[in-house]
Structures are given as C-alpha cells and as structure tokens.
Scaffold this active site. Structure first.
Site, PDB file in Angstrom:
ATOM      1  N   ALA A  63      50.616  -3.973 -80.315  1.00 35.18           N
ATOM      2  CA  ALA A  63      50.612  -4.738 -79.063  1.00 35.18           C
ATOM      3  C   ALA A  63      51.831  -4.406 -78.210  1.00 35.18           C
ATOM      4  CB  ALA A  63      50.579  -6.232 -79.365  1.00 35.18           C
ATOM      5  N   GLY A 108      48.497  -3.820 -84.326  1.00 29.71           N
ATOM      6  CA  GLY A 108      47.181  -3.649 -83.741  1.00 29.71           C
ATOM      7  C   GLY A 108      46.716  -2.207 -83.744  1.00 29.71           C
ATOM      8  N   GLU A 111      45.271  -1.780 -87.069  1.00 30.17           N
ATOM      9  CA  GLU A 111      44.034  -2.558 -87.105  1.00 30.17           C
ATOM     10  C   GLU A 111      42.901  -1.847 -86.364  1.00 30.17           C
ATOM     11  OE1 GLU A 111      45.189  -7.193 -87.502  1.00 30.17           O
ATOM     12  OE2 GLU A 111      46.011  -6.180 -85.743  1.00 30.17           O
ATOM     13  N   GLU A 131      53.509  -7.559 -88.205  1.00 28.64           N
ATOM     14  CA  GLU A 131      53.470  -8.717 -87.306  1.00 28.64           C
ATOM     15  C   GLU A 131      54.386  -9.849 -87.735  1.00 28.64           C
ATOM     16  OE1 GLU A 131      49.460  -6.714 -86.521  1.00 28.64           O
ATOM     17  OE2 GLU A 131      50.850  -6.967 -88.195  1.00 28.64           O
TER      18      GLU A 131
END
Length: 256
Positions: A63, A108, A111, A131
C-alpha cells in the site's frame, strides 16, 4: 503513461503494473485501474493471465503509505472498499493467473501474488506481510490465503513477525512456487501460462474449480467435487477433441 499496461501474447494476457516511480505502491487510483483491467481481461477470451511489473527492483511494495498518511479513519474505510474489489478481481478471474515476481513483493504486493494461482519468482525476490509493523492487519487475503498455502505455523510466524523472506527460503517454505534466474520471472511466467493456455479450457477450468472448492471441505466432500468436475469435462467436446487428437497424433484444436 498508464499505471497498468495490457500486453497480449496470443492466448495469454499480461497485466503489467507500471507505477514505476513508486515501485507500484498501491494507491487508491492504481487499485481502481488494476481492478478494472482485471475485469476487462476476464471478458476478453484470454486463456491465462500473467501479472507482472515494469518497476526495477520491485513487483509491488504494498500500500502507498504516503497516501495513507493523509487519510482519516473515514478515508481508510473508503479505500478499503476499493482494495477489496481489487483483490477479489484477481482472485476470482475466470482463468488461471500466474504472478511474475522480482524484487520486493511486500504487504498488499505479496497479497496480489497470493491471489494468483501460481507464483514464479526470480532470485531477487523478497516477499512478506509486514503490516503489523505499522499497526495494520493484512487485508488483501493474506491471513486466509497464506495459511492455505503454507500451513498455520509458517503463516503465523511470517504474519506476526512481519519479516521479509528472500527467494531461496521463500521457495523452501512454498511461499512461491518456482524460483528462476534473476531477470527471468516474467518470461518464465509467460512460458508457464502459455503451457496452461494450450490445454483444454474446459478441463483447466474444472480442475481449477475442484482444487479451490476442495480446500475448504473434508476429503469425502472434496472427492464429490472432483467427480462433478470430471463429469463436466468428460461430457464436453474438449474431451472428444482431446482423445481424437491423441489417437491421430496431432495437436488438439479446442472447440471452446
């Protein structure tokens, strides 16, 4: 230039992350564009997809924390809707998806790779879900997809420590599926995707569905799912063409 570039390779479509200056950090805008492109590819007739990166040294660093630093609570929650749509668009693409990972694939970014069916990484790859280091929980499927891939213990270790894992260890732990020489992740992923795309679309779709649905049920139920997939494939024109082509010693021409 667009943050997402689409490149056609015959029956394989490459979705290339192209926010190069930010090492493909997932901003709200990039997430919206990537979700839209993934949805469009799903309707294009492609038989396989490769998710790659144009950024030197990174697949996707996660992110965009610079953007997030300016968000209030409402802003985070609004962005959450966009991000969930993004990860769902990759996870639920109707054809197999291969991630081509080089350099950093964190948070992310990793992910996104986990949302693909297979992950090809080169020797420069570094993956992780860090995270918790910034007070956030993985929210792109990491807490669910990683345990399904590597088991609860390894997933818990990686998620709760937030540590980075380099390619050799990542392959050993099955965080990635294949490790290839530096600089060849995309070409290797395209080759793998082309191999998949050359097989029966009906058989590939049914086998993929059986694998995914079978993960969350007991063995007996899973075997019933497999039987339904087998029946769907064996009663198709793809099966008829595949067997005929084998007997006639020629490449199959799939009717679907």
């Amino acid at each position: 230039m667009s943050d997402v570039v689409i490149v056609e390779h015959g029956s394989v479509t490459e979705i290339r992350l192209n926010r190069v200056a930010a090492r493909n950090a997932l901003s709200t805008g990039l997430a919206e564009r990537l979700a839209a492109e993934a949805a469009a590819v799903g309707e294009s007739g492609a038989r396989a997809v490769v998710l790659s990166s144009a950024a030197p040294g990174a697949f996707c660093v996660g992110a965009d924390l610079k953007e997030r630093d300016g968000l209030d609570d409402a802003g985070f929650l609004a962005q959450r809707v966009v991000f969930r749509r993004l990860f769902a668009s990759i996870l639920h693409l109707c054809v197999p998806v291969v991630a081509a990972v080089h350099g950093y694939a964190l948070g992310g970014g990793y992910e996104l790779a986990l949302s693909c069916d297979l992950i090809v990484a080169d020797e420069t790859a570094v993956v992780g879900l860090p995270e918790v280091r910034v007070g956030i929980v993985p929210g792109g499927g990491g807490t669910q997809l990683l345990p399904r891939r590597v088991g609860q213990g390894i997933a818990t270790d990686l998620i709760l420590t937030g540590r980075h894992v380099r390619a050799a260890e990542a392959e050993r732990l099955r965080l990635v599926d294949r490790v290839v020489p530096a600089g060849s992740a995309t070409s290797a992923a395209l080759e793998l995707a082309a191999q998949i795309a050359g097989n029966s679309p009906v058989a590939v779709t049914n086998a993929r569905t059986a694998i995914r649905r079978g993960l969350d049920v007991d063995l007996s139920s899973g075997l019933e799912i497999e039987d339904a997939a087998w029946r769907s494939a064996v009663l198709s024109n793809d099966r008829r063409e595949g067997v005929r082509a084998f007997v006639e010693r020629r490449p199959p021409v799939w009717p679907t």
